[in-house]
Design an enzyme around this catalytic site. Structure first.
Site, PDB file in Angstrom:
ATOM      1  CE  LYS A  27       8.227  38.772   9.681  1.00 38.12           C
ATOM      2  NZ  LYS A  27       8.905  38.607   8.412  1.00 38.12           N
ATOM      3  CD  GLU A  65      17.150  25.875  17.474  1.00 39.65           C
ATOM      4  OE1 GLU A  65      18.357  25.844  17.160  1.00 39.65           O
ATOM      5  OE2 GLU A  65      16.669  25.171  18.371  1.00 39.65           O
ATOM      6  CB  CYS A  80      21.926  27.214  11.409  1.00 35.01           C
ATOM      7  SG  CYS A  80      20.398  27.929  11.008  1.00 35.01           S
ATOM      8  CD  GLU A  90      25.509  31.925  10.917  1.00 33.17           C
ATOM      9  OE1 GLU A  90      24.838  32.897  11.295  1.00 33.17           O
ATOM     10  OE2 GLU A  90      25.096  30.753  10.943  1.00 33.17           O
TER      11      GLU A  90
HETATM   12  C1  UN1 Z   1      19.094  25.232   9.450  1.00 32.97           C
HETATM   13  O1  UN1 Z   1      20.043  25.439   8.716  1.00 32.97           O
HETATM   14  O2  UN1 Z   1      18.589  26.173  10.087  1.00 32.97           O
HETATM   15  O3  UN1 Z   1      20.687  19.605   9.654  1.00 32.97           O
HETATM   16  C2  UN1 Z   1      18.410  23.924   9.594  1.00 32.97           C
HETATM   17  C3  UN1 Z   1      20.412  20.219   8.633  1.00 32.97           C
HETATM   18  C4  UN1 Z   1      18.959  20.406   8.257  1.00 32.97           C
HETATM   19  C5  UN1 Z   1      18.364  21.531   9.007  1.00 32.97           C
HETATM   20  C6  UN1 Z   1      19.147  22.790   8.972  1.00 32.97           C
HETATM   21  N1  UN1 Z   1      18.250  19.181   8.522  1.00 32.97           N
HETATM   22  O4  UN1 Z   1      21.267  20.704   7.929  1.00 32.97           O
END
Ligand code: UN1
Length: 498
Positions: free
Chosen positions: A177, A252, A286, A385
């Site tokens: 999804k 995550e 992230c 964030e």
């Molecule tokens: C994400 O932002 O959820 O390390 C993943 C990084 C990428 C993955 C980010 N390889 O910035």
């Protein structure tokens, strides 16, 4: 624009289907508003149909030897490599990251699928000595069953592949999804698996709202594990919901990732790193560098270098290879980030940017200026964030203060230190509260053969990628084989009466 959008169905049991009476939604290019695709807004019934298909496909897939499953993944990787430039363009058109990063998103998918293909020839268990004679003890990994993969829009091919390839190599079947904003990328990913010869029902795609499709997946007792990447508040809801069914829920979530810049740092190196970390993917990772913690001795010098470079930092068409930063991914994103900029203007000092870009081609998309605030620790923009091109800069007087500030947030995904002092670098590796620490490199750019994930509000303890990726999708079975031909009792003293 009146172009006819390419239409996609749901992918259930090896067929692209459009349920009768299905409602549709479209995705649009955040750089110019063009339509990228039209998708079925799935219902709870669609989710249930997909789970049923995955449930039927589970046993034969589980019984397929893992190296054979790996062969299909290798074929997926091969096909993705072939289609890399087309897929990369779709990523850029639908999500807005610059083309180099769109291609990078696909490369990360290829890397991981290939890595997991090899895992089909490992999937290691343990052999451990028994306390008894003529007894053999070992562990094997078994799949969980049907798993749900719920993914975000910021890495619209890579994150789905992280989850799907790990789930498949370990023998699970999947209902996928994706975030609605990047449904085209999701459909293209699924098409590659289909064309690579994945058996029917092993991977199913249901597009649609998280509150409907996602919840139906999490609530269904046949779904044994839920893998979710997204925001912390949704993650918490997913966790609580999954807990009702005592499911393994892998989360995550967000980050508020610091770069610490010490007085002995290589400033030009750090400059490139901070620009990439903070404004790559328009800050929508992230792992994005959202806090820059600078030692007072180099504070003014570094900020001057940074703002000077931003004067020559082209924001615009993400398909143009010369563009450094594209739009943010959607109108919702634009609004959320502008709200934070407003907050920042009240509680901090705006040092650079701070506006929506307008005029000409900018008017058709969601373009924001790269933005820098000088702030003190404790402000909202220094702790929450933002998920956009907004960097909070903080001045500190020592390494100890830098670490204190770096650690005093709810999140703990990525972190970085720039220093030439090897002792201090290793100290930082120990001190920084984060799942990932970089030395002399920015907070983004994790590689797939290493674990990825964070501590505190970033997750609930699991890791994706690397060899540990299989932990999320397997149950460990412990096996005792007694070949003594008599009843042997563990823990019971042999002198006691039998
Ligand atoms: C994400 O932002 O959820 O390390 C993943 C990084 C990428 C993955 C980010 N390889 O910035």
């Amino acid at each position: 624009m009146a172009t006819q959008a390419e239409e996609f169905g749901l992918y259930i049991g090896g067929k692209w289907v459009v349920p009768t009476g299905a409602k549709r939604f479209e995705t649009t290019n955040p750089a110019n508003g063009e339509t990228v695709g039209s998708f079925v807004s799935g219902t709870a019934k669609d989710a249930t149909d997909a789970i049923a298909a995955a449930h039927v496909a589970f046993r034969p897939w589980k019984e397929t030897p893992a190296p054979k499953r790996g062969e299909i993944l290798l074929e997926v990787a091969h096909r993705m490599r072939h289609a890399k430039s087309a897929l990369g363009r779709i990523v850029t058109r639908e999500m807005g990251k610059v083309i180099g990063e769109g291609l990078g998103d696909v490369q990360e998918s290829i890397d991981f699928v290939e890595y997991m293909a090899g895992e089909g020839r490992r999937l290691f268990g343990e052999t451990v000595p028994s306390e008894l004679r003529s007894k053999f003890c070992l562990t094997v990994r078994q799949p969980k069953g049907v798993v749900a993969c719920i993914t975000p829009w910021n890495f619209p091919t890579a994150i789905p592949n992280w989850k799907i390839a790990a789930a498949l190599i370990t023998g699970n079947t999947v209902v996928f999804k994706p975030a609605s904003g990047t449904a085209r990328c999701a459909a293209e990913v699924v098409k590659v698996y289909e064309e690579a010869g994945l058996p029917d029902g092993v991977l199913n795609l249901v597009t649609g709202p998280g509150g409907v499709v996602g919840n139906a997946l999490i609530d269904d007792p046949r779904v044994r594990s839920v893998s979710f990447t997204g925001g912390v508040s949704t993650g918490r809801e997913v966790y609580v919901r999954g807990a009702q069914g005592l499911k393994m829920v892998h989360l995550e979530l967000g980050g508020k990732n610091p770069v610490i810049l010490m007085e002995d740092a290589d400033l030009p190196l750090a400059l490139d790193g901070v620009l990439f970390g903070a404004f790559g993917t328009s800050g929508q990772r992230c792992t994005a560098t959202s806090r820059l913690i600078i030692h007072e001795r180099v504070y003014d010098e570094f900020l001057a270098l940074l703002t000077d470079r931003l004067d020559r930092f082209p924001v615009g068409d993400p398909l143009d290879p010369k563009t450094a930063m594209g739009p943010v991914a959607s109108l919702d994103q634009e609004k959320k980030i502008l709200d934070y900029i407003e907050v920042g203007q009240k509680e901090a000092t705006l040092r650079y940017g701070g506006h929506k870009l307008t005029g000409g081609a900018y008017d058709r998309g969601h373009f924001l200026e790269p933005t820098i605030f000088e702030t003190t620790h404790g402000t909202r923009i220094s702790k929450e964030e933002i998920f956009g091109p907004v960097l909070s800069v903080l001045r500190v007087a020592s390494y100890e203060e830098a670490v204190r500030v770096a650690n005093d947030v709810d999140y703990g995904l990525s972190s970085a230190i720039y220093t030439r002092d090897v002792n201090r670098a290793f100290r930082a590796i120990e001190d920084l509260e984060a799942g990932i620490t970089y030395v002399n490199a920015p907070t983004i750019g994790a590689e797939v053969q290493l674990p990825f994930g964070g501590i505190k509000s970033t997750g609930n303890g699991g890791r994706e990628a690397g060899s540990v990726a299989v932990d999320e999708f397997t149950e460990i079975k412990t096996v005792f084989v007694d070949f003594s031909s008599k009843l042997q009792k563990a823990q019971i003293d042999s002198e006691t009466v039998e």
